[in-house]
Design a protein around this motif. Structure first.
Motif, PDB file in Angstrom:
ATOM      1  N   LEU A  84       0.712  -1.184  -0.067  1.00 27.31           N
ATOM      2  CA  LEU A  84       0.139   0.046  -0.156  1.00 27.31           C
ATOM      3  C   LEU A  84       0.636   1.336  -0.206  1.00 27.31           C
ATOM      4  N   LEU A  85       2.196   1.206   0.373  1.00 24.97           N
ATOM      5  CA  LEU A  85       2.963   2.351   0.357  1.00 24.97           C
ATOM      6  C   LEU A  85       3.689   2.551  -1.093  1.00 24.97           C
ATOM      7  N   SER A  86       3.858   3.838  -1.535  1.00 22.20           N
ATOM      8  CA  SER A  86       4.589   4.264  -2.722  1.00 22.20           C
ATOM      9  C   SER A  86       5.951   4.390  -2.376  1.00 22.20           C
ATOM     10  N   VAL A  87       6.699   4.218  -3.303  1.00 19.71           N
ATOM     11  CA  VAL A  87       8.140   4.306  -3.073  1.00 19.71           C
ATOM     12  C   VAL A  87       8.499   5.938  -2.543  1.00 19.71           C
ATOM     13  N   ALA A  88       7.780   6.752  -2.917  1.00 21.97           N
ATOM     14  CA  ALA A  88       7.905   7.975  -2.228  1.00 21.97           C
ATOM     15  C   ALA A  88       7.513   8.165  -0.971  1.00 21.97           C
ATOM     16  N   GLY A 141      13.123   9.396   6.165  1.00 25.39           N
ATOM     17  CA  GLY A 141      14.030  10.778   5.971  1.00 25.39           C
ATOM     18  C   GLY A 141      14.633  11.365   4.673  1.00 25.39           C
ATOM     19  N   TYR A 142      14.104  10.810   3.582  1.00 26.71           N
ATOM     20  CA  TYR A 142      14.493  11.158   2.275  1.00 26.71           C
ATOM     21  C   TYR A 142      13.498  12.069   2.002  1.00 26.71           C
ATOM     22  N   LYS A 143      13.606  13.324   1.381  1.00 22.27           N
ATOM     23  CA  LYS A 143      12.647  14.139   0.995  1.00 22.27           C
ATOM     24  C   LYS A 143      12.240  13.960  -0.363  1.00 22.27           C
ATOM     25  N   HIS A 144      13.172  13.514  -1.371  1.00 22.52           N
ATOM     26  CA  HIS A 144      13.049  13.312  -2.757  1.00 22.52           C
ATOM     27  C   HIS A 144      13.254  11.873  -3.025  1.00 22.52           C
ATOM     28  N   SER A 145      12.067  11.289  -3.541  1.00 24.88           N
ATOM     29  CA  SER A 145      12.187   9.870  -3.946  1.00 24.88           C
ATOM     30  C   SER A 145      13.348   9.426  -5.103  1.00 24.88           C
ATOM     31  N   GLY A 146      13.393  10.377  -5.738  1.00 25.38           N
ATOM     32  CA  GLY A 146      14.669  10.251  -6.635  1.00 25.38           C
ATOM     33  C   GLY A 146      16.051  10.294  -6.239  1.00 25.38           C
ATOM     34  N   HIS A 147      16.261  10.926  -4.977  1.00 27.03           N
ATOM     35  CA  HIS A 147      17.547  10.855  -4.618  1.00 27.03           C
ATOM     36  C   HIS A 147      17.576   9.498  -3.777  1.00 27.03           C
ATOM     37  N   PHE A 148      16.270   9.140  -3.096  1.00 24.40           N
ATOM     38  CA  PHE A 148      16.377   7.744  -2.287  1.00 24.40           C
ATOM     39  C   PHE A 148      16.663   6.603  -3.453  1.00 24.40           C
ATOM     40  N   SER A 149      15.990   6.695  -4.606  1.00 24.28           N
ATOM     41  CA  SER A 149      16.117   5.600  -5.577  1.00 24.28           C
ATOM     42  C   SER A 149      17.466   5.509  -5.989  1.00 24.28           C
ATOM     43  N   ALA A 150      18.150   6.681  -6.215  1.00 29.15           N
ATOM     44  CA  ALA A 150      19.832   6.485  -6.686  1.00 29.15           C
ATOM     45  C   ALA A 150      20.555   5.861  -5.594  1.00 29.15           C
ATOM     46  N   ILE A 151      20.172   6.465  -4.299  1.00 30.65           N
ATOM     47  CA  ILE A 151      20.914   5.892  -3.282  1.00 30.65           C
ATOM     48  C   ILE A 151      20.851   4.001  -3.202  1.00 30.65           C
ATOM     49  N   PHE A 152      19.682   3.818  -3.098  1.00 31.66           N
ATOM     50  CA  PHE A 152      19.098   2.270  -3.019  1.00 31.66           C
ATOM     51  C   PHE A 152      19.953   1.561  -4.311  1.00 31.66           C
TER      52      PHE A 152
END
Length: 307
Positions: A271-275, A282-293
Motif C-alpha cells: 500500500l506504500l508508494s516508493v515516495a 528521512g529522504y525528502k526526494h524519492s529520486g534521490h532515495f532511489s539513486a542511493i538504493f
C-alpha cells in the motif's frame, strides 16, 4: 554419515524433486559445489519433518515467508521456533537436527545451505568482516547456533525469487543462481554487527555505543555531529574517530544504512508508494532515495514492489 554437499569436481546445476504434487513441492537444488537450497511450498494437514544428519561445517539461512516451523537440535537438545515473515541465520559444525514444518494452509520456506569451504573463498584480511566471524564460528565445535534473526525485507524476497527461478534459464543457470545466492548472502551478512570489545578502551566503546544508540532512535532526523558530540559528552573529533574505530563505519554511512534497512522492510508493504517509503525513512526526494538504493543494492526500489 554422508556429506550434505555433493563435493565433486563436476559442478553441474542439479535439481531433485523430493516432493511434487500440483502446486505443492519440496525441491532441492545443488547450485554448485558447497551451495544448496531448498524451495518448500506445501499445504499441510499435519506436521512434516525434514531430517538433516551430516558431518559438515556450514552456515544456513532460513526464510519463512508463510507458515511456521521449528528446528530441533538432537545434539544440544535445543529447539528454535521460526516464525512467518522472518529470516534466520544459523551456524553448525556437525548436524543431527530435524526441521518440523507446522501444519498450515500455506507453508512457504526457503533455505540456503553454505559450506565452510565455499565461505572460505571470500575470507577477508579485515578481522571485523562478518564472513570471517562466521567462518571461525563453524571451525569450532558447535552443533547448532542461531546467529541472527530479523524480519524478512523486500530485497531478500527479490533475491530469493531470482535464486529459485534461475532454474528456468536455458543457459548458465548455475552461474546465474550462484551469483544471486552470493548477492543474497552479502545482503544478509550486511545486517550483522560483530564488535570485538577487547580491541578498544572503555571510553571509546562507551562513546561509540551511546552515539550509535542515539542515531538508531533518530535516524530519520539525526542530530548534527556537534549536537551528537554534546549528547555523548565529548568533542567532534573524538566522536567521529571513536565511532569509526569501533563500528567500522562513519556516522553518515551508518545513518544511511539504517534508513535503507528500514526502507527495505517498508517496501514489503504494497500500500506504500516508493515516495512514501522514502519520506518515512528521512529522504525528502524519492529520486534521490532511489539513486542511493540502486547504488547500494544494484536494484531500484520500484522493482522490489512487484515481489
Amino acid at each position: 554419515m554422508d556429506s550434505f554437499f555433493f563435493n565433486i569436481t563436476d559442478k553441474r546445476y542439479q535439481i531433485k524433486e523430493i516432493f511434487n504434487k500440483k502446486e505443492q513441492h519440496v525441491t532441492r537444488v545443488d547450485i554448485s559445489n558447497g551451495l544448496v537450497f531448498f524451495d518448500i511450498a506445501l499445504n499441510l494437514n499435519t506436521d512434516r519433518v525434514l531430517k538433516v544428519k551430516n558431518l559438515d561445517r556450514m552456515n544456513f539461512i532460513v526464510s519463512v515467508a508463510n507458515g511456521k516451523c521449528q528446528i530441533n537440535d538432537k545434539i544440544s537438545n535445543k529447539t528454535y521456533q521460526l516464525n512467518e515473515s522472518n529470516t534466520y541465520l544459523f551456524a553448525t559444525s556437525s548436524q543431527n537436527f530435524e526441521i518440523t514444518l507446522s501444519h498450515s494452509n500455506k507453508t512457504e520456506i526457503f533455505i540456503l545451505f553454505i559450506a565452510d569451504f565455499f565461505i572460505k573463498r571470500y575470507l577477508s584480511d579485515n578481522s571485523h568482516e562478518p564472513i570471517n566471524t562466521l567462518y571461525q564460528k563453524i571451525q569450532t565445535d558447535v552443533s547448532l547456533e542461531l546467529i541472527h534473526s530479523a524480519q524478512t525485507d523486500a530485497l531478500s524476497l527479490y533475491l530469493i525469487d531470482k535464486i529459485i527461478h534461475a532454474k528456468n534459464n536455458d543457459k548458465m543457470n548455475s552461474i546465474i543462481s550462484e551469483h544471486r545466492a552470493i548477492e543474497y548472502i552479502i545482503h544478509r551478512l550486511s545486517l550483522l554487527e560483530f564488535i570485538d570489545t577487547n580491541n578498544f578502551n572503555e571510553q571509546q566503546i562507551a562513546i561509540a555505543q551511546k552515539a550509535k544508540s542515539i542515531i538508531q532512535n533518530n535516524y530519520i532526523n539525526p542530530p548534527s555531529i556537534k549536537e551528537l558530540a554534546h549528547l555523548c559528552a565529548t568533542n567532534d573529533f573524538k566522536l567521529k574517530s571513536y565511532f569509526k574505530l569501533v563500528n567500522q563505519t562513519t556516522i553518515y554511512a551508518y545513518v544511511q544504512k539504517l534508513r535503507l534497512d528500514n526502507a527495505n522492510l517498508l517496501l514489503r508493504e504494497q500500500l506504500l508508494s516508493v515516495a512514501q517509503v522514502a519520506n518515512a525513512v528521512g529522504y525528502k526526494h524519492s529520486g534521490h532515495f532511489s539513486a542511493i538504493f540502486y547504488k547500494t543494492y544494484g536494484v531500484y526500489p520500484k522493482d522490489l514492489k512487484s515481489i
